[in-house]
Design an enzyme around this catalytic site. Structure first.
Site, PDB file in Angstrom:
ATOM      1  N   GLN A 131      54.985  55.073  21.902  1.00 17.05           N
ATOM      2  CA  GLN A 131      54.084  56.223  21.753  1.00 17.05           C
ATOM      3  C   GLN A 131      54.896  57.514  21.583  1.00 17.05           C
ATOM      4  O   GLN A 131      55.771  57.813  22.392  1.00 17.05           O
ATOM      5  CB  GLN A 131      53.173  56.307  22.993  1.00 17.05           C
ATOM      6  CG  GLN A 131      52.115  57.382  22.927  1.00 17.05           C
ATOM      7  CD  GLN A 131      51.078  57.137  21.836  1.00 17.05           C
ATOM      8  OE1 GLN A 131      50.569  56.047  21.674  1.00 17.05           O
ATOM      9  NE2 GLN A 131      50.767  58.178  21.078  1.00 17.05           N
ATOM     10  N   LYS A 135      43.754  52.247  22.456  1.00 14.77           N
ATOM     11  CA  LYS A 135      44.408  51.111  21.806  1.00 14.77           C
ATOM     12  C   LYS A 135      44.187  49.832  22.617  1.00 14.77           C
ATOM     13  O   LYS A 135      43.892  48.770  22.061  1.00 14.77           O
ATOM     14  CB  LYS A 135      45.912  51.385  21.648  1.00 14.77           C
ATOM     15  CG  LYS A 135      46.212  52.375  20.551  1.00 14.77           C
ATOM     16  CD  LYS A 135      47.640  52.904  20.592  1.00 14.77           C
ATOM     17  CE  LYS A 135      47.820  54.009  19.543  1.00 14.77           C
ATOM     18  NZ  LYS A 135      49.014  54.817  19.713  1.00 14.77           N
ATOM     19  N   ASP A 148      53.485  50.029  13.675  1.00 17.45           N
ATOM     20  CA  ASP A 148      53.150  51.413  13.349  1.00 17.45           C
ATOM     21  C   ASP A 148      53.529  51.739  11.903  1.00 17.45           C
ATOM     22  O   ASP A 148      53.065  52.727  11.346  1.00 17.45           O
ATOM     23  CB  ASP A 148      53.950  52.362  14.264  1.00 17.45           C
ATOM     24  CG  ASP A 148      53.060  53.238  15.114  1.00 17.45           C
ATOM     25  OD1 ASP A 148      51.846  53.292  14.836  1.00 17.45           O
ATOM     26  OD2 ASP A 148      53.580  53.859  16.054  1.00 17.45           O
TER      27      ASP A 148
END
Ligand code: NDP
Length: 284
Positions: A97, A53, A120
């Site tokens: 995460q 990322k 997200d």
């Protein structure tokens, strides 16, 4: 017949080059899109995703940072960290995460992230808006899948899309996005009886099962588009999908590989969402 491969790595690269241009324009107006990732604990797979990322973010010219917290972090401490980021105007996107250690509720954390920074697309407000067809941050893997299908101008409207898997992060939202595109959608899962009967009707088959090579050409209709979401690590350390690629590509018209398929697109859609957040384009 040998299927045309939809190369997610190449498409992701093209999209990032377009994003680079947008980031450069935003920078000229004094805004640098910024993504903050929070990593709790030391999961090697998570660390490797995060490196991907950061690298991809740098490629587009946007900035990113990673807040690393110990595995013993309490839910309260993580919630405080999220509150700080929600209030920090220089942070446009927040990603926690997953998975999180057992003492922390993923649901509490996801719901604590401001929907306007939820790049997200996991917050119930964004999921609800996606369902109603309103403006939302779309969850990245489903968004990437639909982008891949559209990149080849594969018809979706009126076609039968069959999804194997009903997780909140892949199966359910990808079915919803395809429904929004006017597909007729069928969800299959571990309790589905006679799975093949459904999959063999699919014009678009999305496989998100989490089992290496669970699906071969016996499950596929001639000329179908097969999207393999699975990421499974083999004994030799190599990654492989949920679809037996060699077998499936003999029957499919289009197929995504693993690696170089859905994975790079997921990261790219995360960056796209971060740019959208930086532009203040979400209606939150
Ligand atoms: P989950 O384990 O949450 O969901 C798997 C789904 O598959 C469940 O709905 C389950 O049914 C269903 N299932 C399991 N076995 C069968 C079977 N024999 N027949 C039919 N359905 C079955 O996984 P995720 O959705 O999180 O992930 C799926 C895969 O995608 C994984 O390999 C994961 O690593 C990968 N992934 C890849 C991403 C990317 O960027 N490429 C992003 C996210 C995930 P039930 O609900 O009944 O249990």
């Amino acid at each position: 017949m040998s299927a045309e491969v939809i190369n997610g790595k190449e498409l992701a690269h093209e999209l990032r080059m377009e994003m680079k241009e947008q980031v450069s324009q935003l920078k000229q107006s004094g805004i640098t899109p910024h993504l903050t990732v929070i990593l709790v604990g030391d999961n090697p797979a998570s660390r490797s995703y995060i490196r991907g990322k950061e690298k991809a973010a740098a490629e587009t010219g946007m900035s990113s940072d990673v807040i690393e917290l110990p595995a013993s972090t309490t839910e309260d401490a993580l919630l405080q960290e999220i509150t700080k980021l929600n209030e920090d105007a220089s942070v446009h996107g927040i990603l926690v995460q997953l998975p999180l250690p057992d003492q922390i509720s993923e649901k509490q954390i996801i719901e604590a992230i401001s929907p306007a920074k939820d790049v997200d697309g996991f917050h119930p407000i964004n999921i609800g808006r996606m369902m109603t067809g309103d403006d939302a941050f779309l969850s990245c893997t489903p968004y990437g899948i639909v982008t891949m299908i559209k990149s080849k101008a594969i018809p979706i409207a009126g076609k039968h899309a069959v999804i194997i898997g009903r997780s909140n992060i892949v199966g359910k939202p990808v079915g919803q996005l395809l429904l929004n595109e006017n597909a007729t959608v069928t969800y299959c899962h571990s309790k589905t009886e006679n799975l093949k009967e459904f999959t063999k009707q699919a014009d678009i088959l999305v496989v998100a099962v989490g089992k290496a090579h669970a699906i071969n050409q016996d499950y596929i209709k001639e000329g179908a588009t097969v999207i393999d979401v699975g990421i499974n690590r083999q004994a030799d350390g190599k990654l492989t999908g949920d679809v037996d690629f060699e077998s499936a590509q003999e029957k499919a018209a289009y197929i995504t590989p693993v690696p170089k398929g859905v994975g790079p697109m997921t990261i790219t859609m995360l960056l796209k969402n971060t740019i959208k957040a930086a532009k203040g384009l979400s209606s939150h």
